[in-house]
Design a protein around this motif. Sequence first.
Motif, PDB file in Angstrom:
ATOM      1  N   HIS A 113       0.813  -1.214   0.000  1.00 36.84           N
ATOM      2  CA  HIS A 113       0.000   0.000   0.000  1.00 36.84           C
ATOM      3  C   HIS A 113       0.847   1.266   0.000  1.00 36.84           C
ATOM      4  N   GLY A 114       0.245   2.346  -0.498  1.00 37.17           N
ATOM      5  CA  GLY A 114       0.864   3.661  -0.388  1.00 37.17           C
ATOM      6  C   GLY A 114       0.787   4.121   1.059  1.00 37.17           C
ATOM      7  N   PRO A 115      -0.418   4.489   1.557  1.00 40.68           N
ATOM      8  CA  PRO A 115      -0.529   4.896   2.959  1.00 40.68           C
ATOM      9  C   PRO A 115      -0.126   3.750   3.890  1.00 40.68           C
ATOM     10  N   GLY A 116       0.835   3.999   4.735  1.00 38.82           N
ATOM     11  CA  GLY A 116       1.311   2.972   5.666  1.00 38.82           C
ATOM     12  C   GLY A 116       2.468   2.155   5.144  1.00 38.82           C
ATOM     13  N   ALA A 117       2.617   2.069   3.810  1.00 36.52           N
ATOM     14  CA  ALA A 117       3.708   1.349   3.144  1.00 36.52           C
ATOM     15  C   ALA A 117       3.786  -0.131   3.510  1.00 36.52           C
ATOM     16  N   ASN A 118       2.699  -0.705   4.009  1.00 35.74           N
ATOM     17  CA  ASN A 118       2.730  -2.106   4.420  1.00 35.74           C
ATOM     18  C   ASN A 118       2.450  -3.045   3.254  1.00 35.74           C
ATOM     19  N   ALA A 119       3.171  -4.177   3.258  1.00 35.05           N
ATOM     20  CA  ALA A 119       2.865  -5.267   2.328  1.00 35.05           C
ATOM     21  C   ALA A 119       1.587  -5.931   2.828  1.00 35.05           C
ATOM     22  N   PHE A 120       0.785  -6.475   1.896  1.00 35.60           N
ATOM     23  CA  PHE A 120      -0.505  -7.033   2.290  1.00 35.60           C
ATOM     24  C   PHE A 120      -0.905  -8.228   1.435  1.00 35.60           C
ATOM     25  N   LEU A 121      -1.742  -9.060   2.036  1.00 34.76           N
ATOM     26  CA  LEU A 121      -2.393 -10.183   1.366  1.00 34.76           C
ATOM     27  C   LEU A 121      -3.760 -10.326   2.019  1.00 34.76           C
ATOM     28  N   VAL A 122      -4.818 -10.195   1.229  1.00 37.35           N
ATOM     29  CA  VAL A 122      -6.188 -10.268   1.747  1.00 37.35           C
ATOM     30  C   VAL A 122      -6.860 -11.512   1.182  1.00 37.35           C
ATOM     31  N   PHE A 123      -7.533 -12.240   2.071  1.00 34.99           N
ATOM     32  CA  PHE A 123      -8.215 -13.482   1.663  1.00 34.99           C
ATOM     33  C   PHE A 123      -9.535 -13.587   2.406  1.00 34.99           C
ATOM     34  N   ARG A 124     -10.353 -14.577   2.014  1.00 31.60           N
ATOM     35  CA  ARG A 124     -11.690 -14.730   2.589  1.00 31.60           C
ATOM     36  C   ARG A 124     -11.745 -15.900   3.556  1.00 31.60           C
ATOM     37  N   ASP A 125     -12.420 -15.657   4.690  1.00 28.08           N
ATOM     38  CA  ASP A 125     -12.665 -16.761   5.628  1.00 28.08           C
ATOM     39  C   ASP A 125     -13.909 -17.530   5.166  1.00 28.08           C
ATOM     40  N   PRO A 126     -14.292 -18.628   5.832  1.00 24.61           N
ATOM     41  CA  PRO A 126     -15.442 -19.422   5.371  1.00 24.61           C
ATOM     42  C   PRO A 126     -16.760 -18.644   5.306  1.00 24.61           C
ATOM     43  N   ASP A 127     -16.873 -17.532   6.035  1.00 25.63           N
ATOM     44  CA  ASP A 127     -18.097 -16.731   5.997  1.00 25.63           C
ATOM     45  C   ASP A 127     -18.008 -15.548   5.049  1.00 25.63           C
ATOM     46  N   GLY A 128     -16.913 -15.451   4.286  1.00 25.07           N
ATOM     47  CA  GLY A 128     -16.763 -14.370   3.322  1.00 25.07           C
ATOM     48  C   GLY A 128     -16.155 -13.097   3.878  1.00 25.07           C
ATOM     49  N   ASN A 129     -15.711 -13.112   5.138  1.00 31.05           N
ATOM     50  CA  ASN A 129     -15.051 -11.936   5.715  1.00 31.05           C
ATOM     51  C   ASN A 129     -13.654 -11.787   5.129  1.00 31.05           C
ATOM     52  N   ASN A 130     -13.237 -10.550   4.889  1.00 32.12           N
ATOM     53  CA  ASN A 130     -11.884 -10.283   4.416  1.00 32.12           C
ATOM     54  C   ASN A 130     -10.925 -10.254   5.597  1.00 32.12           C
ATOM     55  N   VAL A 131      -9.865 -11.067   5.512  1.00 36.03           N
ATOM     56  CA  VAL A 131      -8.814 -11.139   6.512  1.00 36.03           C
ATOM     57  C   VAL A 131      -7.515 -10.743   5.811  1.00 36.03           C
ATOM     58  N   GLU A 132      -6.696  -9.949   6.475  1.00 35.04           N
ATOM     59  CA  GLU A 132      -5.444  -9.508   5.874  1.00 35.04           C
ATOM     60  C   GLU A 132      -4.266  -9.904   6.753  1.00 35.04           C
ATOM     61  N   PHE A 133      -3.206 -10.376   6.104  1.00 36.18           N
ATOM     62  CA  PHE A 133      -1.903 -10.459   6.755  1.00 36.18           C
ATOM     63  C   PHE A 133      -1.093  -9.296   6.191  1.00 36.18           C
ATOM     64  N   TYR A 134      -0.328  -8.625   7.050  1.00 35.54           N
ATOM     65  CA  TYR A 134       0.474  -7.493   6.603  1.00 35.54           C
ATOM     66  C   TYR A 134       1.800  -7.476   7.365  1.00 35.54           C
ATOM     67  N   CYS A 135       2.750  -6.719   6.842  1.00 39.31           N
ATOM     68  CA  CYS A 135       4.046  -6.519   7.494  1.00 39.31           C
ATOM     69  C   CYS A 135       4.613  -5.177   7.060  1.00 39.31           C
ATOM     70  N   ASP A 136       5.646  -4.755   7.770  1.00 41.48           N
ATOM     71  CA  ASP A 136       6.457  -3.593   7.389  1.00 41.48           C
ATOM     72  C   ASP A 136       5.675  -2.280   7.329  1.00 41.48           C
ATOM     73  N   MET A 137       4.739  -2.070   8.250  1.00 39.43           N
ATOM     74  CA  MET A 137       3.988  -0.825   8.281  1.00 39.43           C
ATOM     75  C   MET A 137       4.860   0.298   8.858  1.00 39.43           C
ATOM     76  N   ILE A 138       4.698   1.491   8.314  1.00 40.96           N
ATOM     77  CA  ILE A 138       5.374   2.674   8.849  1.00 40.96           C
ATOM     78  C   ILE A 138       5.064   2.801  10.331  1.00 40.96           C
ATOM     79  N   GLN A 139       6.081   3.138  11.102  1.00 42.49           N
ATOM     80  CA  GLN A 139       5.920   3.399  12.527  1.00 42.49           C
ATOM     81  C   GLN A 139       6.051   4.905  12.750  1.00 42.49           C
ATOM     82  N   ILE A 140       5.205   5.445  13.626  1.00 40.58           N
ATOM     83  CA  ILE A 140       5.175   6.882  13.883  1.00 40.58           C
ATOM     84  C   ILE A 140       5.396   7.104  15.371  1.00 40.58           C
TER      85      ILE A 140
END
Length: 186
Positions: A113-140
Amino acid sequence: MTGPAMYRPRPDKLGHLVLKVRDVQASLAFYRDVVGLDVSDWIDDRMVFLRCGQDHHDLALLQMTPDEVAGHQPGRSPVEHFSYHVAGLAEIEQIAAMLQARGVEIDRGIGKHGPGANAFLVFRDPDGNNVEFYCDMIQIGPDHPPHEARVWDGREMETFDRWALEHFLVAPPARIQKLIDDKGGA
């Protein structure tokens, strides 16, 4: 199961939540003035990233479309996604291989992503909810480089994915495909 399907992710904390809201300005005022969060960045005037700690954001508010506002039922969850932090991009890649091996639907990613600069991967759980794994987010904070809030342009690929879909495992979302089509390619 063997191989990538056997991999078990190792999230180390619950990360951020993205809520769809009927009025982004009213919701911002609530979360800023009542809850006490600080603004990190915006995407146009339709998405604001907020924080209470050092992560670039732990809550983001996304303006609903007019159709979503018209169909909104109070009391029904407007969660776009929630996330878990993992150690790094190598782990996200292992998770992606595991999801594919298990036939879990990937919604978007791998991207950065641009805002936050975090790497991301979004997937669906069995009920269709979006779940994301992320890393390397900007720290403030005082122990990190200065950060000045900015407004990102939602029509620019860099806002959605700084890697310009080079690592994406699935077709981009329709709104991003439209952006590509309108600009004549990535």
